[in-house]
Design an enzyme around this catalytic site. Sequence first.
Site, PDB file in Angstrom:
ATOM      1  N   LYS A 131      41.033  74.425   3.117  1.00  0.00           N
ATOM      2  CA  LYS A 131      40.311  75.302   4.053  1.00  0.00           C
ATOM      3  C   LYS A 131      39.020  74.633   4.541  1.00  0.00           C
ATOM      4  CE  LYS A 131      39.881  78.634   0.985  1.00  0.00           C
ATOM      5  NZ  LYS A 131      40.519  77.988  -0.197  1.00  0.00           N
ATOM      6  N   ARG A 187      38.497  87.959   0.131  1.00  0.00           N
ATOM      7  CA  ARG A 187      39.308  87.679  -1.056  1.00  0.00           C
ATOM      8  C   ARG A 187      39.837  88.951  -1.699  1.00  0.00           C
ATOM      9  NH1 ARG A 187      36.620  82.402  -1.851  1.00  0.00           N
ATOM     10  NH2 ARG A 187      37.804  81.274  -3.422  1.00  0.00           N
ATOM     11  N   ARG A 217      38.546  65.916  -6.034  1.00  0.00           N
ATOM     12  CA  ARG A 217      37.612  66.174  -4.926  1.00  0.00           C
ATOM     13  C   ARG A 217      36.197  65.733  -5.294  1.00  0.00           C
ATOM     14  NH1 ARG A 217      37.260  72.061  -2.617  1.00  0.00           N
ATOM     15  NH2 ARG A 217      37.088  72.547  -4.826  1.00  0.00           N
ATOM     16  N   ARG A 223      32.201  69.415  -8.102  1.00  0.00           N
ATOM     17  CA  ARG A 223      31.782  70.804  -8.266  1.00  0.00           C
ATOM     18  C   ARG A 223      31.966  71.259  -9.704  1.00  0.00           C
ATOM     19  NH1 ARG A 223      34.411  74.263  -3.471  1.00  0.00           N
ATOM     20  NH2 ARG A 223      34.934  75.613  -5.221  1.00  0.00           N
ATOM     21  N   ARG A 240      41.085  79.910 -11.317  1.00  0.00           N
ATOM     22  CA  ARG A 240      40.828  80.269  -9.909  1.00  0.00           C
ATOM     23  C   ARG A 240      42.142  80.527  -9.164  1.00  0.00           C
ATOM     24  NH1 ARG A 240      37.474  75.233  -8.324  1.00  0.00           N
ATOM     25  NH2 ARG A 240      37.888  75.937  -6.209  1.00  0.00           N
TER      26      ARG A 240
END
Length: 217
Positions: free
Chosen positions: A21, A94, A131, A164, A175
Amino acid sequence: MSSVSPNVYQLVFLGPPGCGKGTQASYLKKELNYRHIATGDLLRHEIANKTPLGLNVQSIMAEGRLVSDEIVIELLENHCDLAKGPYLFDGFPRTEVQAKMLQEKIIKDAAVLAIEFKIDTNILIERIVNRRTCSQCGTIYNIKFKPSKNQDKCDQCQSLLVQREDDKEDVVTKRIQVYNENMGPVLSYYKNLGLLRQVDASLLGDTVFESIKQMFE
Ligand code: AP5
Protein backbone atom coordinates in the site's frame (compact mmCIF):
# COMPACT_ATOMS: atom_id res chain seq x y z
CA MET A 1 6.12 6.09 -15.97
CA SER A 2 3.58 7.70 -18.29
CA SER A 3 1.36 10.49 -17.11
CA VAL A 4 -2.44 10.10 -16.96
CA SER A 5 -5.07 12.81 -16.75
CA PRO A 6 -5.92 14.11 -13.28
CA ASN A 7 -8.82 12.37 -11.62
CA VAL A 8 -11.21 13.24 -8.87
CA TYR A 9 -11.46 9.96 -6.99
CA GLN A 10 -10.62 9.79 -3.34
CA LEU A 11 -8.79 6.47 -2.93
CA VAL A 12 -8.90 3.98 -0.09
CA PHE A 13 -6.19 1.30 -0.05
CA LEU A 14 -7.23 -1.89 1.75
CA GLY A 15 -4.83 -4.75 2.20
CA PRO A 16 -2.82 -6.75 4.70
CA PRO A 17 0.51 -5.62 6.16
CA GLY A 18 3.26 -5.68 3.55
CA CYS A 19 0.98 -5.95 0.50
CA GLY A 20 2.49 -2.75 -0.95
CA LYS A 21 0.00 0.00 0.00
CA GLY A 22 2.72 2.47 1.01
CA THR A 23 4.81 1.67 -2.07
CA GLN A 24 1.90 2.28 -4.45
CA ALA A 25 0.88 5.38 -2.51
CA SER A 26 4.31 6.90 -3.16
CA TYR A 27 3.85 6.35 -6.93
CA LEU A 28 0.39 7.95 -6.92
CA LYS A 29 1.63 10.86 -4.87
CA LYS A 30 4.48 11.49 -7.30
CA GLU A 31 2.62 10.97 -10.54
CA LEU A 32 -0.94 12.05 -9.81
CA ASN A 33 -0.44 14.51 -6.96
CA TYR A 34 -2.45 12.56 -4.44
CA ARG A 35 -2.20 13.62 -0.83
CA HIS A 36 -1.08 10.48 0.99
CA ILE A 37 -2.46 10.00 4.47
CA ALA A 38 -1.35 6.89 6.36
CA THR A 39 -2.67 6.41 9.88
CA GLY A 40 0.31 4.18 10.71
CA ASP A 41 2.71 7.01 9.79
CA LEU A 42 0.70 9.53 11.82
CA LEU A 43 0.80 7.22 14.84
CA ARG A 44 4.56 6.54 14.46
CA HIS A 45 5.10 10.32 14.30
CA GLU A 46 3.27 10.71 17.62
CA ILE A 47 5.43 7.94 19.15
CA ALA A 48 8.67 9.48 17.85
CA ASN A 49 7.67 12.83 19.39
CA LYS A 50 6.73 11.16 22.68
CA THR A 51 3.33 12.91 22.75
CA PRO A 52 0.69 11.66 25.25
CA LEU A 53 -1.11 10.00 22.34
CA GLY A 54 2.15 8.40 21.20
CA LEU A 55 2.92 7.05 24.67
CA ASN A 56 -0.63 5.71 24.86
CA VAL A 57 -0.42 3.72 21.60
CA GLN A 58 3.25 2.62 21.65
CA SER A 59 2.79 -0.80 23.25
CA ILE A 60 -0.41 -1.51 21.27
CA MET A 61 1.43 -1.00 17.98
CA ALA A 62 4.52 -2.88 19.13
CA GLU A 63 2.25 -5.88 19.78
CA GLY A 64 0.54 -5.61 16.39
CA ARG A 65 -2.90 -4.81 17.79
CA LEU A 66 -5.26 -2.11 16.50
CA VAL A 67 -5.36 1.31 18.11
CA SER A 68 -8.88 2.36 19.18
CA ASP A 69 -11.28 3.77 16.59
CA GLU A 70 -11.65 6.99 18.62
CA ILE A 71 -7.91 7.73 18.52
CA VAL A 72 -7.40 7.10 14.80
CA ILE A 73 -10.58 8.92 13.81
CA GLU A 74 -9.54 12.03 15.75
CA LEU A 75 -6.04 11.85 14.27
CA LEU A 76 -7.41 11.55 10.76
CA GLU A 77 -9.85 14.44 11.18
CA ASN A 78 -7.01 16.65 12.41
CA HIS A 79 -4.84 15.90 9.36
CA CYS A 80 -7.32 15.72 6.52
CA ASP A 81 -8.95 18.47 4.47
CA LEU A 82 -10.51 17.29 1.21
CA ALA A 83 -10.61 20.84 -0.12
CA LYS A 84 -6.83 20.59 -0.57
CA GLY A 85 -7.04 17.93 -3.28
CA PRO A 86 -7.65 14.22 -3.78
CA TYR A 87 -6.60 12.02 -0.87
CA LEU A 88 -5.30 8.51 -0.73
CA PHE A 89 -6.15 6.80 2.56
CA ASP A 90 -3.58 4.13 3.44
CA GLY A 91 -4.19 1.87 6.43
CA PHE A 92 -7.59 3.44 7.13
CA PRO A 93 -10.32 2.24 7.53
CA ARG A 94 -9.51 -0.95 9.43
CA THR A 95 -12.90 -1.47 11.05
CA GLU A 96 -16.48 -0.96 9.91
CA VAL A 97 -16.83 1.93 12.37
CA GLN A 98 -13.87 3.66 10.72
CA ALA A 99 -15.28 2.98 7.22
CA LYS A 100 -18.61 4.57 8.09
CA MET A 101 -16.93 7.53 9.76
CA LEU A 102 -14.67 8.13 6.75
CA GLN A 103 -17.65 8.16 4.42
CA GLU A 104 -19.97 10.24 6.60
CA LYS A 105 -17.57 12.80 8.05
CA ILE A 106 -14.80 13.16 5.48
CA ILE A 107 -15.61 11.82 2.02
CA LYS A 108 -19.31 12.73 2.09
CA ASP A 109 -20.46 13.27 -1.53
CA ALA A 110 -17.02 13.00 -3.14
CA ALA A 111 -16.33 10.15 -5.57
CA VAL A 112 -14.39 7.32 -3.97
CA LEU A 113 -12.80 4.02 -4.97
CA ALA A 114 -11.69 1.38 -2.47
CA ILE A 115 -8.91 -0.84 -3.80
CA GLU A 116 -8.27 -4.20 -2.16
CA PHE A 117 -4.70 -5.47 -2.53
CA LYS A 118 -5.03 -9.25 -2.98
CA ILE A 119 -2.01 -11.34 -2.04
CA ASP A 120 -1.05 -14.68 -0.48
CA THR A 121 -0.09 -14.46 3.20
CA ASN A 122 3.18 -16.38 2.71
CA ILE A 123 4.56 -13.59 0.47
CA LEU A 124 3.85 -10.93 3.09
CA ILE A 125 6.22 -12.04 5.81
CA GLU A 126 9.21 -12.18 3.47
CA ARG A 127 8.40 -8.68 2.20
CA ILE A 128 7.99 -7.20 5.66
CA VAL A 129 10.98 -8.65 7.46
CA ASN A 130 13.17 -7.39 4.60
CA ARG A 131 11.64 -3.91 4.52
CA ARG A 132 13.77 -0.90 5.41
CA THR A 133 12.43 2.66 5.55
CA CYS A 134 14.27 5.97 5.37
CA SER A 135 14.34 7.56 8.82
CA GLN A 136 13.92 11.03 7.27
CA CYS A 137 11.91 10.99 4.04
CA GLY A 138 10.07 7.67 4.54
CA THR A 139 11.11 6.12 1.20
CA ILE A 140 10.43 2.38 1.34
CA TYR A 141 13.09 -0.18 0.38
CA ASN A 142 13.47 -3.93 0.54
CA ILE A 143 16.85 -5.55 1.02
CA LYS A 144 15.73 -8.41 -1.25
CA PHE A 145 13.37 -6.87 -3.80
CA LYS A 146 14.26 -3.17 -3.87
CA PRO A 147 17.60 -2.47 -2.19
CA SER A 148 19.06 1.02 -1.89
CA LYS A 149 22.23 1.59 -3.91
CA ASN A 150 24.18 2.49 -0.81
CA GLN A 151 23.46 -0.38 1.60
CA ASP A 152 21.88 1.26 4.67
CA LYS A 153 21.52 4.82 3.27
CA CYS A 154 18.54 6.34 1.43
CA ASP A 155 19.08 6.97 -2.31
CA GLN A 156 16.96 10.13 -2.11
CA CYS A 157 18.36 11.92 0.95
CA GLN A 158 21.30 9.76 2.19
CA SER A 159 19.71 9.36 5.64
CA LEU A 160 19.89 6.09 7.58
CA LEU A 161 17.50 3.27 6.68
CA VAL A 162 15.76 1.68 9.65
CA GLN A 163 13.59 -1.33 10.38
CA ARG A 164 10.17 -0.68 11.86
CA GLU A 165 9.63 -1.76 15.47
CA ASP A 166 6.61 -3.90 14.47
CA ASP A 167 8.33 -5.64 11.55
CA LYS A 168 9.64 -8.59 13.56
CA GLU A 169 8.24 -11.89 12.37
CA ASP A 170 6.11 -12.70 15.45
CA VAL A 171 4.51 -9.23 15.42
CA VAL A 172 3.94 -9.43 11.66
CA THR A 173 2.07 -12.70 12.13
CA LYS A 174 -0.12 -11.03 14.74
CA ARG A 175 -0.77 -8.03 12.44
CA ILE A 176 -1.85 -10.34 9.62
CA GLN A 177 -4.17 -12.19 12.01
CA VAL A 178 -5.69 -8.90 13.22
CA TYR A 179 -6.20 -7.82 9.59
CA ASN A 180 -7.98 -11.06 8.72
CA GLU A 181 -10.22 -10.78 11.80
CA ASN A 182 -11.31 -7.21 11.12
CA MET A 183 -11.42 -6.57 7.39
CA GLY A 184 -14.40 -8.74 6.34
CA PRO A 185 -17.03 -6.12 7.30
CA VAL A 186 -14.93 -3.29 5.81
CA LEU A 187 -14.65 -5.05 2.44
CA SER A 188 -18.39 -5.87 2.53
CA TYR A 189 -19.16 -2.24 3.30
CA TYR A 190 -17.44 -1.02 0.12
CA LYS A 191 -18.69 -3.96 -1.95
CA ASN A 192 -22.30 -3.23 -1.00
CA LEU A 193 -21.82 0.39 -2.09
CA GLY A 194 -20.41 -0.82 -5.44
CA LEU A 195 -17.10 0.93 -4.71
CA LEU A 196 -14.74 -2.02 -4.27
CA ARG A 197 -12.05 -2.88 -6.83
CA GLN A 198 -9.27 -5.46 -6.55
CA VAL A 199 -5.68 -5.59 -7.67
CA ASP A 200 -3.23 -8.50 -7.74
CA ALA A 201 -0.60 -7.19 -5.32
CA SER A 202 1.76 -10.14 -5.81
CA LEU A 203 2.91 -8.75 -9.17
CA LEU A 204 5.84 -6.41 -9.76
CA GLY A 205 5.35 -2.92 -8.33
CA ASP A 206 5.16 -1.20 -11.75
CA THR A 207 2.56 -3.70 -12.96
CA VAL A 208 0.44 -3.14 -9.85
CA PHE A 209 0.65 0.60 -10.45
CA GLU A 210 -0.49 0.26 -14.08
CA SER A 211 -3.47 -1.84 -12.93
CA ILE A 212 -4.45 0.80 -10.40
CA LYS A 213 -4.25 3.60 -12.96
CA GLN A 214 -6.46 1.63 -15.34
CA MET A 215 -9.20 1.75 -12.72
CA PHE A 216 -9.51 5.50 -13.27
CA GLU A 217 -9.88 5.25 -17.04
P1 AP5 B 1 0.48 0.53 9.15
O1 AP5 B 1 1.60 1.43 9.26
O2 AP5 B 1 -0.75 0.98 8.44
O3 AP5 B 1 1.01 -0.84 8.55
P2 AP5 B 1 0.30 -1.99 7.69
O4 AP5 B 1 -1.08 -1.77 7.24
O5 AP5 B 1 0.51 -3.18 8.53
O6 AP5 B 1 1.04 -1.95 6.34
P3 AP5 B 1 2.56 -1.83 6.11
O7 AP5 B 1 3.00 -0.42 6.20
O8 AP5 B 1 3.28 -2.82 6.96
O9 AP5 B 1 2.67 -2.41 4.62
P4 AP5 B 1 2.33 -1.77 3.20
O10 AP5 B 1 1.12 -2.46 2.65
O11 AP5 B 1 2.32 -0.28 3.22
O12 AP5 B 1 3.59 -2.33 2.40
P5 AP5 B 1 4.88 -1.56 1.81
O13 AP5 B 1 4.49 -0.75 0.61
O14 AP5 B 1 5.67 -0.88 2.89
O15 AP5 B 1 -0.02 0.08 10.60
C1 AP5 B 1 0.88 -0.21 11.64
C2 AP5 B 1 0.12 -0.28 12.96
O16 AP5 B 1 -0.49 0.99 13.25
C3 AP5 B 1 -1.04 -1.28 13.04
O17 AP5 B 1 -0.61 -2.59 13.37
C4 AP5 B 1 -1.91 -0.65 14.14
O18 AP5 B 1 -1.38 -0.93 15.42
C5 AP5 B 1 -1.76 0.85 13.89
N1 AP5 B 1 -2.80 1.40 13.00
C6 AP5 B 1 -2.56 2.02 11.80
N2 AP5 B 1 -3.71 2.42 11.25
C7 AP5 B 1 -4.70 2.05 12.11
C8 AP5 B 1 -6.12 2.17 12.06
N3 AP5 B 1 -6.76 2.75 11.01
N4 AP5 B 1 -6.83 1.69 13.10
C9 AP5 B 1 -6.23 1.10 14.16
N5 AP5 B 1 -4.87 0.95 14.27
C10 AP5 B 1 -4.12 1.42 13.24
O19 AP5 B 1 5.71 -2.83 1.26
C11 AP5 B 1 6.25 -3.78 2.16
C12 AP5 B 1 7.59 -4.28 1.62
O20 AP5 B 1 7.37 -4.98 0.39
C13 AP5 B 1 8.58 -3.14 1.28
O21 AP5 B 1 9.88 -3.56 1.59
C14 AP5 B 1 8.44 -2.97 -0.26
O22 AP5 B 1 9.65 -2.52 -0.87
C15 AP5 B 1 8.08 -4.38 -0.70
N6 AP5 B 1 7.17 -4.39 -1.84
C16 AP5 B 1 6.08 -3.58 -2.05
N7 AP5 B 1 5.49 -3.89 -3.22
C17 AP5 B 1 6.18 -4.95 -3.74
C18 AP5 B 1 6.04 -5.73 -4.91
N8 AP5 B 1 5.04 -5.49 -5.79
N9 AP5 B 1 6.93 -6.73 -5.13
C19 AP5 B 1 7.95 -6.99 -4.24
N10 AP5 B 1 8.14 -6.27 -3.10
C20 AP5 B 1 7.26 -5.26 -2.86
